[in-house]
Design an enzyme around this catalytic site. Sequence first.
Site, PDB file in Angstrom:
ATOM      1  N   LYS A 134       0.862  -1.194   0.000  1.00 46.78           N
ATOM      2  CA  LYS A 134       0.000   0.000   0.000  1.00 46.78           C
ATOM      3  C   LYS A 134       0.894   1.238   0.000  1.00 46.78           C
ATOM      4  O   LYS A 134       1.777   1.393   0.861  1.00 46.78           O
ATOM      5  CB  LYS A 134      -0.895  -0.033   1.240  1.00 46.78           C
ATOM      6  CG  LYS A 134      -2.155   0.794   1.132  1.00 46.78           C
ATOM      7  CD  LYS A 134      -3.060   0.485   2.326  1.00 46.78           C
ATOM      8  CE  LYS A 134      -4.338   1.294   2.299  1.00 46.78           C
ATOM      9  NZ  LYS A 134      -5.095   1.139   3.555  1.00 46.78           N
ATOM     10  N   LEU A 135       0.659   2.110  -0.973  1.00 47.42           N
ATOM     11  CA  LEU A 135       1.522   3.270  -1.205  1.00 47.42           C
ATOM     12  C   LEU A 135       0.702   4.555  -1.170  1.00 47.42           C
ATOM     13  O   LEU A 135      -0.418   4.583  -1.703  1.00 47.42           O
ATOM     14  CB  LEU A 135       2.163   3.160  -2.597  1.00 47.42           C
ATOM     15  CG  LEU A 135       3.020   1.906  -2.852  1.00 47.42           C
ATOM     16  CD1 LEU A 135       3.144   1.631  -4.338  1.00 47.42           C
ATOM     17  CD2 LEU A 135       4.394   2.091  -2.214  1.00 47.42           C
TER      18      LEU A 135
END
Length: 217
Positions: free
Chosen positions: A87-88
């Site tokens: 997750k960015l």
Amino acid sequence: MKFFIDTADLKQIEEAQALGVLDGVTTNPSLMAKEGIKGEANIINHYKAICEIVDGDVSAEVISTDFDGMVREGEALAALHPQIVVKLPMIKDGIKACRYFSAKGIKTNVTLVFSVGQALLAAKAGATYVSPFIGRLDDISTDGLHLISEIREVYDNYGFETEILAASVRHTMHIVDCAKIGADVMTGPLSAIEGLLRHPLTDSGLAKFLEDAKSFQ
Ligand code: G3P
């Protein structure tokens, strides 16, 4: 529509899994902190524990904000378990990291998305999931669900394969509305999922059936 649960609480994840409708889990640093998870070893063990409970994708968020840091963290997270999705954050280096991981076949979830333009960029960078935050937009008197429908339209215009993961879902009607709009995934609390069960006519109907069934004995 896939159902993800948005929590790092293992008991709630187990409960949702037991219901038989769970497709994955999303976490974020706030949710991990809420469970009191501290230290690298505990964080790693917690992600592994989540992956052992569910069959689907488990989003684990990086906390670096520079490309090199995100790559280093994301690779370590992805190596933990095949179900981990990196997750960015929706920032410049987050998009660069998204392209990097997409090219390597590592799944990504671009988070903190609040506009169609941001969602377009995430799809261009090959994101597996894009996470528009419905509830936080509603919190500031902006229509979160409208954003989901706009992203749906843009993605359908061009056949982007990035899945729209409606996040910051706060209640049951958010889930129903996301399904009507055509979100690919929703992530929300267990309470919102369980709200789908409830109807007073179901309760009164069941009470009557059970009452009448007494005549069988
Ligand atoms: O998935 C993102 C979500 O955890 C944010 O939810 O309720 O903190 O806005 P909320």
